[in-house]
Design a protein around this motif. Sequence first.
Motif, short mmCIF file in Angstrom:
data_model
loop_
_atom_site.label_atom_id
_atom_site.label_comp_id
_atom_site.label_asym_id
_atom_site.label_seq_id
_atom_site.Cartn_x
_atom_site.Cartn_y
_atom_site.Cartn_z
N ASN A 179 0.75 -1.22 -0.03
CA ASN A 179 -0.13 -0.03 -0.01
C ASN A 179 0.92 1.44 -0.12
N ALA A 180 2.14 1.14 0.71
CA ALA A 180 2.80 2.43 0.76
C ALA A 180 3.51 2.56 -0.61
N LEU A 181 3.69 1.57 -1.28
CA LEU A 181 4.32 1.63 -2.79
C LEU A 181 3.22 2.41 -3.70
N LEU A 182 2.14 1.72 -3.67
CA LEU A 182 1.05 2.23 -4.50
C LEU A 182 0.62 3.35 -4.37
N GLU A 183 0.73 4.08 -3.22
CA GLU A 183 0.44 5.37 -3.07
C GLU A 183 1.69 6.56 -3.47
N LEU A 184 2.77 5.87 -3.80
CA LEU A 184 3.70 6.80 -4.43
C LEU A 184 3.43 7.28 -5.83
N PRO A 185 3.75 8.45 -6.18
CA PRO A 185 3.81 8.88 -7.67
C PRO A 185 4.54 7.78 -8.50
N ARG A 219 14.03 11.96 -6.06
CA ARG A 219 12.88 11.03 -6.24
C ARG A 219 12.94 9.79 -5.22
N LEU A 220 14.26 9.37 -5.21
CA LEU A 220 14.41 8.09 -4.13
C LEU A 220 14.53 8.57 -2.80
N THR A 221 15.09 9.63 -2.58
CA THR A 221 15.01 10.15 -1.17
C THR A 221 13.43 10.50 -0.69
N ARG A 222 12.78 10.95 -1.40
CA ARG A 222 11.28 11.45 -1.04
C ARG A 222 10.31 10.02 -1.11
N ALA A 223 10.70 9.30 -1.83
CA ALA A 223 10.04 7.87 -1.88
C ALA A 223 10.22 7.14 -0.75
N VAL A 227 7.55 6.02 1.86
CA VAL A 227 7.44 4.82 2.81
C VAL A 227 7.81 4.52 4.39
N ALA A 228 8.70 5.29 4.66
CA ALA A 228 9.07 5.29 5.83
C ALA A 228 8.04 5.70 7.07
N ALA A 229 7.13 6.83 6.39
CA ALA A 229 6.41 7.60 7.36
C ALA A 229 5.20 6.59 7.43
N GLN A 230 4.93 5.73 6.53
CA GLN A 230 3.93 4.96 6.79
C GLN A 230 4.41 3.32 7.44
N VAL A 231 5.40 2.94 6.94
CA VAL A 231 5.94 1.62 7.59
C VAL A 231 7.30 2.32 8.26
N PRO A 232 7.47 2.63 9.65
CA PRO A 232 8.76 3.29 10.17
C PRO A 232 9.79 2.27 10.35
N HIS A 233 9.55 0.88 10.19
CA HIS A 233 10.79 0.24 10.53
C HIS A 233 11.53 -0.32 9.13
N ALA A 235 12.87 2.47 7.50
CA ALA A 235 13.40 3.77 7.41
C ALA A 235 15.05 3.53 6.72
N ASP A 236 15.45 2.19 7.48
CA ASP A 236 16.78 1.69 6.85
C ASP A 236 16.89 1.06 5.42
N PRO A 237 17.62 1.78 4.46
CA PRO A 237 17.75 1.23 3.29
C PRO A 237 17.97 -0.28 3.06
N ALA A 238 18.78 -0.76 3.85
CA ALA A 238 18.97 -2.18 3.67
C ALA A 238 17.90 -3.13 4.11
N GLU A 239 17.08 -2.60 5.20
CA GLU A 239 15.90 -3.50 5.51
C GLU A 239 14.75 -3.20 4.33
N LEU A 240 14.66 -2.05 3.85
CA LEU A 240 13.72 -1.89 2.79
C LEU A 240 13.96 -2.69 1.59
N HIS A 241 15.32 -2.82 1.18
CA HIS A 241 15.55 -3.86 0.22
C HIS A 241 15.24 -5.24 0.60
N ARG A 242 15.63 -5.38 1.62
CA ARG A 242 15.17 -6.92 2.00
C ARG A 242 13.80 -7.24 1.91
N ARG A 243 13.03 -6.20 2.39
CA ARG A 243 11.55 -6.61 2.37
C ARG A 243 10.99 -6.40 0.90
N LEU A 244 11.46 -5.67 0.21
CA LEU A 244 11.05 -5.69 -1.27
C LEU A 244 11.33 -6.86 -1.89
N VAL A 245 12.47 -7.38 -1.63
CA VAL A 245 12.91 -8.68 -2.38
C VAL A 245 11.78 -9.64 -1.82
#
Length: 347
Positions: A179-185, A219-223, A227-233, A235-245
């Motif tokens: 949901n956080a991804l789909l709300e992004l432009p 764009r990357l910074t604002r995206a 995402v971190a505003a809706q899913v606070p944990h 905020a770490d780029p490494a954790e975001l990469h792991r969760r995307l995968v």
Amino acid sequence: MTESPASQLPPPKERRRLRESGSLTQAQVAARVGVGRATVRAWERGHSTPSGQEGEAYARLLAALAEPAAGRTDANGRTGSSALTPAQAFDALYAFCAPALARQTYLLTGRRELAREAVEHAFQLAWQRWPEVAQDRDPAGWVRAVAYEWALSPWHRFRPRHRSPEPPPADPADRALLNALLELPPSYRRTLVLYDGVGLDLPETAAETEASTPAAAGRLTRAREAVAAQVPHLADPAELHRRLVELASTERLQPPGPTTVRTTGERRNVFWTRAAIAFTVAIIGSTALTLRTAPTHYEPPIAPARAVQGVPPPAAMGPLSRGEQALRDKLRHSQTSGPERLTPVAG
């Protein structure tokens, strides 16, 4: 004299290609070698040189990945042992890219069927332009760009089958991230998936999104912040990469086989070719009919009618005025006495 790990390694771009040929992410390679994901990314970009035990382990891993690929096509359609036919080279590229590309496209759209359609459309177009794609420096990037453009097209919202939402992921954490991804432009979403999901560097991400490097970084910074505003944990780029995968891997998206894609694309080409021929024949026929029925000489147009001036308006029906009654009586009495009139006489 023992060779260093760096001398045994292929060029940086080949390192990335070998990793992708084994369907491995940067995080998976980092875990096998015993380094961080940022280190693997730096090795693939050529920003740093592997060394020590980690470098030796990295060299062994790349060598193992290169052995199965020695007899099949590389990213530019060439092979290590024997030349492949265009169909075989296309099938190898499809088997290499299609499964991961379908999962990435799902992150962009949140729709499983649309993700499969985007991948199928991209490879059908690649097969139509295979001489161009086979010579491209990055065929996988070519197909990925086409699939992303198709998936993010705003016209899909008008299709009846895409108006109703699809079932969300079962895991609440996956639902929150999607949901956080789909709300992004769309442009922010694409940049985030390319950089943190696929693992492209910033210049490559900027080139694929047709933006400048500073714009892609913004764009990357604002995206990430959104995402971190809706899913606070995350905020770490490494954790975001792991969760995307992980989110992409949970969806078992199976595109159709390469033979089906090629056959469907060829049939579609035949259909549109025949439709274009039929349309051209119809245009020629209508033009010939127009020439056959058109007049052969000039016919001047009929001049528009002009109003005649000076004609009194017609008298309205009604009682006679005193003047009209007097004129009537005068005409009645002078009917037989006037020299200007002739009265018929019976013979």
